[in-house]
Design a protein around this motif. Structure first.
Motif, PDB file in Angstrom:
ATOM      1  N   PRO A  63      -5.260  -4.751  -2.424  1.00  0.00           N
ATOM      2  CA  PRO A  63      -4.687  -5.752  -1.500  1.00  0.00           C
ATOM      3  C   PRO A  63      -4.143  -5.631  -0.438  1.00  0.00           C
ATOM      4  N   TRP A  66      -6.465  -6.754   2.524  1.00  0.00           N
ATOM      5  CA  TRP A  66      -6.445  -8.083   2.693  1.00  0.00           C
ATOM      6  C   TRP A  66      -4.833  -8.664   3.096  1.00  0.00           C
ATOM      7  N   VAL A 118      -3.240 -10.956  -3.877  1.00  0.00           N
ATOM      8  CA  VAL A 118      -3.732 -11.238  -2.499  1.00  0.00           C
ATOM      9  C   VAL A 118      -3.394 -12.853  -2.571  1.00  0.00           C
TER      10      VAL A 118
END
Ligand SMILES: COc1cccc(Cn2ccc3ccc(-c4cc(N)[nH]n4)cc32)c1
Length: 225
Positions: A63, A66, A118
């Motif tokens: 995550p 991102w 995310v």
């Protein structure tokens, strides 16, 4: 419209510099930004994936990269599109709807997908759509994003030379399109349907509509539900 793409394969989208969308970019109709997810890592190996919690085959996209990548481009008006085999179907209606948005971000996953947090976190800051291109599995989101960008981009006013053609193509009116013919009138023993040579525009329009209905009934009866 502005389109931003986050991917570990930025070179994949270099083709967008040519063809229809290349001209749309030159004319300023579409702004394009391509972002390498690995530019948002901080380790020597530029790591973007790790093993899945709970076990299982394959790797999951971390995550943190991102989050940083999306932080750098997201605005409240953005629509963030994550291609996914588990997404809602992308249709011509979806393309039409998204073609009126000011900012689209395509988050192209790889491996077995992106850490779900995310999607959850991004949904607190902008609209998020997880979109499927069909009931088959690709290796990542790039091919799906390219298809969506083309389907959406061509609907933006000024991108297509003849907007009338958009009204007559498959799915624009919920039906498959009628068959098309051009010269010569006879080719390898096959002739063009005579009504198309008649000059009777009413009869031609009626024939084309019937062809749409017959084709849709035969090939895609689901579209008539
Ligand atoms: C997430 O679950 C997955 C399960 C097995 C493989 C993969 C591979 N993969 C990674 C990111 C990704 C993004 C989109 C797609 C995709 C979309 C459509 N219509 N088919 N396939 C596939 C993707 C993912």
């Amino acid at each position: 419209m502005r389109i931003d793409i986050v991917t570990i394969f930025p070179e994949f989208f270099s083709v967008l510099d040519v063809s229809l969308l290349g001209k749309a970019r030159e004319s300023g109709l579409i702004g394009l930004g391509i972002h390498d997810l690995r530019d948002f890592t901080h380790d020597r190996h530029r790591t973007v994936d790790d093993t899945p919690y709970g076990g299982g085959a394959g790797m999951v996209m971390k995550p943190e990269p991102w989050g940083e990548a999306l932080d750098s481009i997201l605005v409240p008006e953005s629509v963030v599109i994550f291609p996914s085999p588990a997404g809602e179907p992308f249709t011509q209606a979806t393309a039409q709807e998204l073609s009126t948005e000011p900012h689209l971000i395509f988050g192209c996953g790889r491996y077995e997908g992106i850490d779900e947090r995310v999607v959850d976190y991004t949904a607190t800051r902008a609209r998020v759509r997880c979109m499927s291109m069909g009931d088959y599995v690709l290796n990542g989101g790039e091919v799906a994003a390219m298809a969506m960008i083309e389907a959406i981009g061509r609907l933006i006013p000024g991108v297509i030379g003849n907007p009338q053609s958009l009204l007559e193509e498959s799915h624009s009116d919920g039906l498959l399109e009628y068959p098309s013919y051009t010269k010569p009138a006879e080719w390898r023993g096959l002739e063009v349907p005579p009504v198309l040579l008649s000059g009777n525009h009413g009869a031609i329009a009626a024939w084309r509509r019937e062809q749409q209905l017959e084709r849709t009934r035969r090939i895609r009866p689901d579209l008539l539900d």
